[in-house]
Write a protein that holds these residues in place. Structure first.
Motif, PDB file in Angstrom:
ATOM      1  N   THR A  59       0.868  -1.177   0.000  1.00  0.00           N
ATOM      2  CA  THR A  59       0.000   0.000   0.000  1.00  0.00           C
ATOM      3  C   THR A  59       0.907   1.231   0.000  1.00  0.00           C
ATOM      4  O   THR A  59       2.129   1.112   0.149  1.00  0.00           O
ATOM      5  CB  THR A  59      -0.896   0.043   1.254  1.00  0.00           C
ATOM      6  N   HIS A  68       5.951  -3.546   7.881  1.00  0.00           N
ATOM      7  CA  HIS A  68       6.021  -4.961   8.268  1.00  0.00           C
ATOM      8  C   HIS A  68       5.042  -5.759   7.406  1.00  0.00           C
ATOM      9  O   HIS A  68       4.684  -5.321   6.304  1.00  0.00           O
ATOM     10  CB  HIS A  68       5.734  -5.102   9.760  1.00  0.00           C
ATOM     11  N   HIS A  70       1.996  -6.214   7.221  1.00  0.00           N
ATOM     12  CA  HIS A  70       0.712  -5.636   6.834  1.00  0.00           C
ATOM     13  C   HIS A  70       0.819  -4.732   5.609  1.00  0.00           C
ATOM     14  O   HIS A  70      -0.193  -4.454   4.951  1.00  0.00           O
ATOM     15  CB  HIS A  70       0.101  -4.841   7.998  1.00  0.00           C
ATOM     16  N   ASN A  71       2.028  -4.271   5.289  1.00  0.00           N
ATOM     17  CA  ASN A  71       2.155  -3.357   4.152  1.00  0.00           C
ATOM     18  C   ASN A  71       3.401  -3.592   3.294  1.00  0.00           C
ATOM     19  O   ASN A  71       3.753  -2.762   2.482  1.00  0.00           O
ATOM     20  CB  ASN A  71       2.119  -1.899   4.633  1.00  0.00           C
ATOM     21  N   GLU A  73       5.170  -6.593   0.811  1.00  0.00           N
ATOM     22  CA  GLU A  73       4.942  -7.886   0.174  1.00  0.00           C
ATOM     23  C   GLU A  73       6.205  -8.407  -0.496  1.00  0.00           C
ATOM     24  O   GLU A  73       7.073  -7.648  -0.920  1.00  0.00           O
ATOM     25  CB  GLU A  73       3.801  -7.798  -0.838  1.00  0.00           C
ATOM     26  N   LYS A 345       9.273 -13.121  12.469  1.00  0.00           N
ATOM     27  CA  LYS A 345       8.462 -11.942  12.153  1.00  0.00           C
ATOM     28  C   LYS A 345       8.196 -11.100  13.401  1.00  0.00           C
ATOM     29  O   LYS A 345       8.215  -9.872  13.358  1.00  0.00           O
ATOM     30  CB  LYS A 345       7.162 -12.370  11.478  1.00  0.00           C
ATOM     31  N   THR A 350      10.578  -9.445   8.000  1.00  0.00           N
ATOM     32  CA  THR A 350       9.309  -9.461   7.279  1.00  0.00           C
ATOM     33  C   THR A 350       9.301 -10.437   6.116  1.00  0.00           C
ATOM     34  O   THR A 350       8.341 -11.168   5.917  1.00  0.00           O
ATOM     35  CB  THR A 350       8.987  -8.046   6.763  1.00  0.00           C
TER      36      THR A 350
END
Length: 496
Positions: A59, A68, A70-71, A73, A345, A350
């Motif tokens: 994002t 991390h 959540h954002n 990939e 993690k 990550t």
């Protein structure tokens, strides 16, 4: 200082302590060891750490955001490989360092003096454990120069193809343990009808039966009880001979050290792994050997190693391993990015790319002299790479089979690990964990952050411990009795 930036090219920094929202520009709480964006990163743009791509923004990420899972990939990276373009000379050796080791008849040198009970198949595992268990500390007091009788048992050896990668890897492991300089005598125990026949191993690898190398099968001997009794008798005959071995001064060039990490965190690639890399450089300067492994954990960093390959053939051999692993994970419906564990993690790592860039630092800076199959004998001194999974017990098993007589193991989360017959040194990446697990950790590389210690200073401390442990000093893993259950040959292929 509350964050650390590893390269001016990076667009993230790592939090040294937990950052509250608003602290140091953070837009939310950022746990220690985790990443914070230092600039706006558009969706799809690369995220850089170590001046290398560790993933892509899932994002839009604002400056100060927590970066991390959540954002960020993972994407497979298409690397441009160079060969022999980064060949740094070994550090100058100002002294010829020595340790007190066991010089074997073939000239190689051990750091320990064990008797091994090796099994060809899971069906003989109980017999092997019963034989080894007979030799209690009380019974061993009469043999002060013998470190112990150890059973190396596994869960395979049958229900497998009689050739191919899996069969060959298992035989290399058994041969490698039988030949490791830390093993003074061997008793091989089988069932008799298994696929992995002891006689084939002896013939294929030129092992010579004698007083210190013997074998037996449960079916031929006449059952479990008789096998255990015979095995005990055979080892009782070996003990006085093995006990005659004594330590003598040997050059550090005779050491082969397994470079390993487990329970990694974000500090692994910043403190302990670079420090171990410097220790490896010091060892190589003496003519010794450091062996890096865990192929999935150099994924995304392999281009840094090919540039250090002594020639194109060595570099292409490493690329071939990466290609094999990409195909292997795809065939088994996995991903190379499955590697970072939940603990990794939680510690701030990550993606596998980030983990690999830190893990590769264990190999120091000297040229890559060879790339080897799992458990294949390492034949050239210097910095080497051996193919293995990232699973620590399977990887270390291969390194010991390849000839490693010491294990240097970095950890951030706090792995409780030991390996026989080669002693394991534990190197903590951070002071908090070192303090919490002081009974398990030998060296605190976290001092690089908390006390301002230099990487080279801690690296020399690690190297000096190589020499002391090789001379007989117990590691904390040894003192706690670890190492009897960490023999895990890599099982490749179908179980039938």
């Amino acid at each position: 200082m509350k964050t650390v930036r590893l390269s001016p090219a990076d667009n993230v920094v790592t939090a040294i302590t937990t950052l509250a929202s608003g602290d140091h520009g953070a837009t939310s709480q950022i746990p220690t060891g985790h990443k914070m964006a230092t600039e706006a990163i558009a969706r799809g743009a690369p995220v850089l750490k170590y001046a290398q791509v560790i993933g892509y923004a899932a994002t839009d990420i604002a400056a100060g955001d927590h970066v991390h899972v959540h954002n960020l990939e993972f994407r497979a990276v298409s690397q441009q490989y160079e060969f022999a373009t980064n060949l740094r000379p070994a550090l100058p050796a100002t002294t010829i360092d020595t340790f007190m080791g066991y010089r074997r008849a073939d000239g190689r040198v051990g750091t320990r003096n064990y008797i091994a009970v090796l099994t060809s198949v899971n069906c003989s595992a109980t017999a092997a454990r019963m034989i080894a268990a007979h030799f209690t500390d009380e019974k061993m007091r009469d043999y002060p120069n013998v470190d112990g009788v150890v059973a190396f048992v596994h869960g395979t050896g049958c229900g497998m193809a009689g050739d191919g990668d899996g069969f060959e890897a298992l035989q290399r492991v058994m041969w490698g343990y039988a030949r490791n300089p830390n093993v003074a005598a061997v008793l091989m125990a089988g069932l008799g009808c298994e696929m992995n026949q002891i006689d084939w191993l002896i013939e294929a690898y030129g092992l010579v039966p004698g007083p210190l190398f013997q074998s037996m099968n449960i079916q031929s001997v006449g059952g479990l009880r008789k096998t255990v009794e015979l095995g005990i008798k055979k080892i009782e005959e070996m003990l006085p001979i093995v006990n005659k071995s004594t330590r003598s001064a040997c050059p550090a060039s005779e050491l082969m050290v397994a470079l390993q990490c487990g329970g990694s965190d974000a500090w692994s690639g910043i403190t302990a792994n670079p420090a171990l890399g410097h220790a490896c450089d010091l060892l190589v300067a003496q003519g010794g050997t450091g062996v890096l492994a865990e192929t999935p954990e150099i994924y995304g960093a392999e281009h840094l190693l090919t540039a250090r390959a002594t020639d194109k053939a060595v570099g292409e051999k490493l690329i071939g391993l990466i290609d094999w692993w990409e195909d292997y994970t795809k065939r088994n419906l996995g991903s190379m990015d499955n590697n970072p564990s939940p603990g990794n993690k939680k510690g701030g790592l990550t993606t596998i790319l980030e983990k690999s860039l830190g893990a590769a630092a264990k190999g120091g800076t000297t040229p890559l002299t060879g790339v080897y199959k799992y458990a294949e004998p390492v034949t050239k001194p210097g910095f080497a790479f051996m193919d293995s999974p990232g699973y620590d017990p399977a990887s270390v098993t291969g390194q010991i089979a390849s000839g490693c007589t010491l294990v240097a193991f970095t950890t951030g989360r706090g792995s409780a690990f030991g390996a026989k017959p080669s002693p394991s040194m534990k190197i903590a990446t951070n002071t908090t964990m070192f303090t919490r697990m002081t009974e398990d950790m030998d060296i605190n590389a976290g001092r690089i952050l908390t006390d301002g210690a230099r990487i080279e200073e801690v690296g020399r401390e690690i190297y000096q411990m190589f020499l002391r442990v090789a001379s007989g000093e117990q590691t904390k893993s040894e003192a706690q009795g670890l190492g009897d259950f960490e023999f895990v040959p890599w099982q490749i292929g179908a179980v039938m």
